[in-house]
Every structure is written in C-alpha cells, then in structure tokens.
Design a protein around this motif. Structure first.
Motif, PDB file in Angstrom:
ATOM      1  N   LYS A 109       0.816  -1.216   0.000  1.00  0.00           N
ATOM      2  CA  LYS A 109       0.000   0.000   0.000  1.00  0.00           C
ATOM      3  C   LYS A 109       0.853   1.270   0.000  1.00  0.00           C
ATOM      4  CE  LYS A 109      -3.762   2.364   2.399  1.00  0.00           C
ATOM      5  NZ  LYS A 109      -4.788   2.302   3.464  1.00  0.00           N
ATOM      6  N   VAL A 110       1.911   1.278   0.823  1.00  0.00           N
ATOM      7  CA  VAL A 110       2.762   2.467   0.903  1.00  0.00           C
ATOM      8  C   VAL A 110       3.392   2.772  -0.456  1.00  0.00           C
ATOM      9  CG1 VAL A 110       4.837   3.453   1.944  1.00  0.00           C
ATOM     10  CG2 VAL A 110       3.243   2.146   3.356  1.00  0.00           C
ATOM     11  N   GLU A 111       3.921   1.741  -1.117  1.00  0.00           N
ATOM     12  CA  GLU A 111       4.513   1.935  -2.447  1.00  0.00           C
ATOM     13  C   GLU A 111       3.477   2.458  -3.439  1.00  0.00           C
ATOM     14  OE1 GLU A 111       5.971  -2.026  -3.035  1.00  0.00           O
ATOM     15  OE2 GLU A 111       8.036  -1.462  -2.546  1.00  0.00           O
ATOM     16  N   ARG A 112       2.241   1.922  -3.328  1.00  0.00           N
ATOM     17  CA  ARG A 112       1.183   2.347  -4.249  1.00  0.00           C
ATOM     18  C   ARG A 112       0.811   3.807  -4.013  1.00  0.00           C
ATOM     19  NH1 ARG A 112      -2.196  -1.270  -3.023  1.00  0.00           N
ATOM     20  NH2 ARG A 112      -3.687  -0.060  -1.787  1.00  0.00           N
ATOM     21  N   LEU A 113       0.744   4.217  -2.740  1.00  0.00           N
ATOM     22  CA  LEU A 113       0.408   5.608  -2.419  1.00  0.00           C
ATOM     23  C   LEU A 113       1.477   6.570  -2.939  1.00  0.00           C
ATOM     24  CD1 LEU A 113      -0.909   5.183   1.236  1.00  0.00           C
ATOM     25  CD2 LEU A 113      -2.266   5.713  -0.801  1.00  0.00           C
ATOM     26  N   ILE A 114       2.746   6.187  -2.761  1.00  0.00           N
ATOM     27  CA  ILE A 114       3.839   7.030  -3.264  1.00  0.00           C
ATOM     28  C   ILE A 114       3.769   7.136  -4.785  1.00  0.00           C
ATOM     29  CG2 ILE A 114       6.350   7.193  -3.520  1.00  0.00           C
ATOM     30  CD1 ILE A 114       6.577   5.905  -0.735  1.00  0.00           C
ATOM     31  N   SER A 115       3.485   6.002  -5.445  1.00  0.00           N
ATOM     32  CA  SER A 115       3.375   6.002  -6.906  1.00  0.00           C
ATOM     33  C   SER A 115       2.221   6.888  -7.374  1.00  0.00           C
ATOM     34  CB  SER A 115       3.171   4.562  -7.415  1.00  0.00           C
ATOM     35  OG  SER A 115       4.292   3.762  -7.097  1.00  0.00           O
ATOM     36  N   ILE A 116       1.111   6.858  -6.640  1.00  0.00           N
ATOM     37  CA  ILE A 116      -0.044   7.696  -6.999  1.00  0.00           C
ATOM     38  C   ILE A 116       0.337   9.168  -6.924  1.00  0.00           C
ATOM     39  CG2 ILE A 116      -2.321   8.480  -6.204  1.00  0.00           C
ATOM     40  CD1 ILE A 116      -2.912   5.567  -5.430  1.00  0.00           C
ATOM     41  N   ILE A 117       1.042   9.564  -5.860  1.00  0.00           N
ATOM     42  CA  ILE A 117       1.477  10.957  -5.725  1.00  0.00           C
ATOM     43  C   ILE A 117       2.389  11.349  -6.877  1.00  0.00           C
ATOM     44  CG2 ILE A 117       2.818  12.570  -4.314  1.00  0.00           C
ATOM     45  CD1 ILE A 117       1.888  10.988  -1.858  1.00  0.00           C
ATOM     46  N   MET A 118       3.336  10.474  -7.212  1.00  0.00           N
ATOM     47  CA  MET A 118       4.271  10.757  -8.300  1.00  0.00           C
ATOM     48  C   MET A 118       3.533  10.965  -9.624  1.00  0.00           C
ATOM     49  SD  MET A 118       7.181   7.948  -7.257  1.00  0.00           S
ATOM     50  CE  MET A 118       8.015   8.024  -8.822  1.00  0.00           C
ATOM     51  N   GLU A 141      -8.699   8.556  -0.085  1.00  0.00           N
ATOM     52  CA  GLU A 141      -9.104   9.016   1.239  1.00  0.00           C
ATOM     53  C   GLU A 141      -7.900   9.093   2.173  1.00  0.00           C
ATOM     54  OE1 GLU A 141     -12.117   6.373   2.601  1.00  0.00           O
ATOM     55  OE2 GLU A 141     -13.622   7.055   1.149  1.00  0.00           O
ATOM     56  N   THR A 142      -7.017   8.094   2.081  1.00  0.00           N
ATOM     57  CA  THR A 142      -5.805   8.064   2.908  1.00  0.00           C
ATOM     58  C   THR A 142      -4.907   9.255   2.602  1.00  0.00           C
ATOM     59  OG1 THR A 142      -5.851   5.644   2.994  1.00  0.00           O
ATOM     60  CG2 THR A 142      -3.757   6.719   3.516  1.00  0.00           C
ATOM     61  N   LEU A 143      -4.741   9.563   1.307  1.00  0.00           N
ATOM     62  CA  LEU A 143      -3.899  10.687   0.908  1.00  0.00           C
ATOM     63  C   LEU A 143      -4.491  12.010   1.380  1.00  0.00           C
ATOM     64  CD1 LEU A 143      -2.916   9.590  -2.723  1.00  0.00           C
ATOM     65  CD2 LEU A 143      -1.443   9.621  -0.702  1.00  0.00           C
ATOM     66  N   SER A 144      -5.817  12.130   1.295  1.00  0.00           N
ATOM     67  CA  SER A 144      -6.486  13.362   1.745  1.00  0.00           C
ATOM     68  C   SER A 144      -6.309  13.561   3.245  1.00  0.00           C
ATOM     69  CB  SER A 144      -7.973  13.318   1.396  1.00  0.00           C
ATOM     70  OG  SER A 144      -8.147  13.311  -0.017  1.00  0.00           O
ATOM     71  N   LEU A 145      -6.424  12.469   4.005  1.00  0.00           N
ATOM     72  CA  LEU A 145      -6.241  12.539   5.456  1.00  0.00           C
ATOM     73  C   LEU A 145      -4.798  12.861   5.820  1.00  0.00           C
ATOM     74  CD1 LEU A 145      -8.421   9.480   6.575  1.00  0.00           C
ATOM     75  CD2 LEU A 145      -8.941  11.903   6.918  1.00  0.00           C
ATOM     76  N   SER A 146      -3.870  12.611   4.877  1.00  0.00           N
ATOM     77  CA  SER A 146      -2.445  12.903   5.097  1.00  0.00           C
ATOM     78  C   SER A 146      -2.083  14.299   4.610  1.00  0.00           C
ATOM     79  CB  SER A 146      -1.586  11.861   4.362  1.00  0.00           C
ATOM     80  OG  SER A 146      -1.884  10.562   4.806  1.00  0.00           O
TER      81      SER A 146
END
Length: 303
Positions: free
Chosen positions: A3-12, A41-46
C-alpha cells in the motif's frame, strides 16, 4: 506492490499529470476501484490536496498550488538523482535500480532531461560474478538470514564461514560485506571477490545490541602513512584529483614535491609503482626501504 509503495506512486503520477481516472489507476496497479477510493481518502487525510472531477472525463488530481509551491522535488533535483543513479547503475545494475531510474525518468519532463553529466566505469567481467554474490548478501540482510560461504583471505588461506550479514560497502573498486562471524564470534569484513559458494540459509537472526556502536567502522580500510615524493608534472593532475592541490608544492617547471597518504602495505606499493618513473618516494626512510624491497621482489619475477 504494498500500500505504501502504491500511495507514493499515486502521488508521483498526480504530480506529473493533470487528471487521472480511477480506471487508469485500477489497470496500472491491478486493484479494485474500491481500493483506489480508499487510497485517495488516505492521501487526503495525510494533507495531500487531492481533488476529484466527476463525469466521463473525470478523475483525480492534485491542487496546482501544491504542484508549483510545495512539490517534493524539482526537475533539477530529479536530474541530479538520475545522475547519481546513473553512476550506481554501472557499478551495481539490479532490477531495483532499473525500476527506480524508470520511475524518476517518468517524473521528469523529456524536454528538460538533457543529462549534461555522464559517468563511466570500466565494464569488468568480474563485476558480473561479484554481482551474484552481492544479490544474495542484499537479500539476506533484508530477510535477516544467516549466510554461509567459503572465504579466502589475502594470504590465500581458505576458511568456511557462517555470518550474520549487516551491511554492504563499496570502496574504491570493491564491494565488502560487514557482519558478525559465528566462527570467530566477532564482527568481520569480507571482500566479496574472495567469497565463493555463498548460500542463504533458513536460519534467521536478530541484530545484535552493539551493532549500532561497532557496525559502521570501516575496518576494510588500511592504515595510512604520509609519504613525501618528487613527481613529474605529467602526473600532477592525478595527484590533485586524489589528494587536492594542498598536497603539492611546485619548486620549478620540472620539479614538484607532493605529500600524500598511502596504505602501509602492498596495496600502497602497488599504487605507487603504477606511476613508474614519474614518481620517487624520498620520505620516510623506512617506507622508502620497504618500497625498494617490494620493487626488487617484483623484478625477481622477470630475472
């Protein structure tokens, strides 16, 4: 991909593109739409300013103000990282390094990516053989698994070792493994080119409490001695590159005095001998005598 790798990739991806649809993300990461919704939702909360656009051409994006004023890295930053990775790629070419380079290249504008700096290294055949050993060491460090191998020391003496691997070092042109040797019951450093038949076992280990205190000492580095030498102008640039301008003292157009630190062993003698007649050691006298004996022994091989 976790999940962490996926979230970072989404931001990139969102930093690079204006708008990305949910279906694009699901296809890219091979996950469900529900998973992508939870990621957003996770990114928004961050406190990542994600916004959504509904409709046929809708999707997700990051606020432009964030891209311009608060983006993590500029194109210049990314190009500098690529330059550094480009050098590492030639020393250690692994799938992880290749993937990282591709990810960062995707973030940089093709028009700005000029690669004004190029790094080159000798493509030694032995490096590919050491790479296989290095991969096993790297995996065993991550998984905290004990490795076993045959080791030949600098004097040619063979031993069998079982080691708790902790760190890999690259120094000059060689790779080293730092770990706790179960046979010697102490921390040891092993040169990878002297390792044979390495295998990662099933047995795991817990990092030792004193590793943080002892583990980072560069025990593979030899003792150095300061020597004074007369050098030819033709090797002045090599001395400056290695030791800096403060190491040289010009007496004339044909006479230069250099003060340099060299290993107090055969490695130092080999380094000095590589300059041939362009360098003459004059002090200290004991080192001069040891170096002379080394040269005599070398000449005996051809007598």
């Amino acid at each position: 991909m976790n999940k962490v790798e996926r979230l970072i990739s989404i931001i990139m991806i969102l930093l690079k593109k204006e708008l990305v649809s949910t279906s694009e993300f699901t296809q890219l990461f091979n996950v469900s739409k529900r998973t992508i919704l939870r990621d957003m939702e996770t990114l928004s909360l961050s406190n990542i300013p994600i916004y959504s656009v509904s409709g046929v051409n809708g999707g997700y994006g990051i606020m432009k103000e964030y891209k311009v004023d608060k983006r993590l890295l500029s194109n210049s930053d990314l190009e500098n990282i690529l330059t550094a990775l480009g050098g590492l790629e030639q020393i250690l070419l692994t799938e992880e390094v290749e993937q990282t380079i591709k990810k960062i290249e995707a973030m940089v504008s093709p028009l700005s990516l000029q690669r004004s700096i190029q790094l080159s290294f000798y493509d030694w055949q032995g490096r590919s053989e050491v790479l296989e050993t290095l991969k096993i060491c790297q995996e065993s460090i991550v998984k905290k698994r004990i490795v076993s191998f045959n080791y030949t020391d600098k004097n040619g003496a063979p031993t069998n070792r079982m080691v708790e691997p902790y760190e890999l070092h690259f120094s000059e042109s060689s790779w080293y493994l730092k770990g706790f040797c179960l046979h010697r019951q102490g921390y040891r450093t092993f040169k990878l080119s002297r390792i044979e038949r390495i295998a990662m076992g099933e047995r795991t280990f817990q990092p030792r409490d004193d590793w943080s205190e002892q583990g980072h000492e560069a025990s593979y580095l030899p003792q150095l001695v300061a020597v004074t030498a007369w050098i030819s102008p033709s090797i002045k640039d090599q001395i400056i590159e290695r030791y800096g301008r403060k190491s040289i003292e010009e007496h004339s157009s044909e006479l230069i005095k250099a003060t340099i630190d060299v290993p107090q062993n055969d490695t130092g003698f080999q380094f000095l001998a590589g300059f041939g007649t362009q360098l003459k050691i004059v002090e200290p006298k004991a080192y001069v005598e040891d170096f002379r004996r080394y040269l005599v022994q070398m000449m005996e091989n051809y007598s």
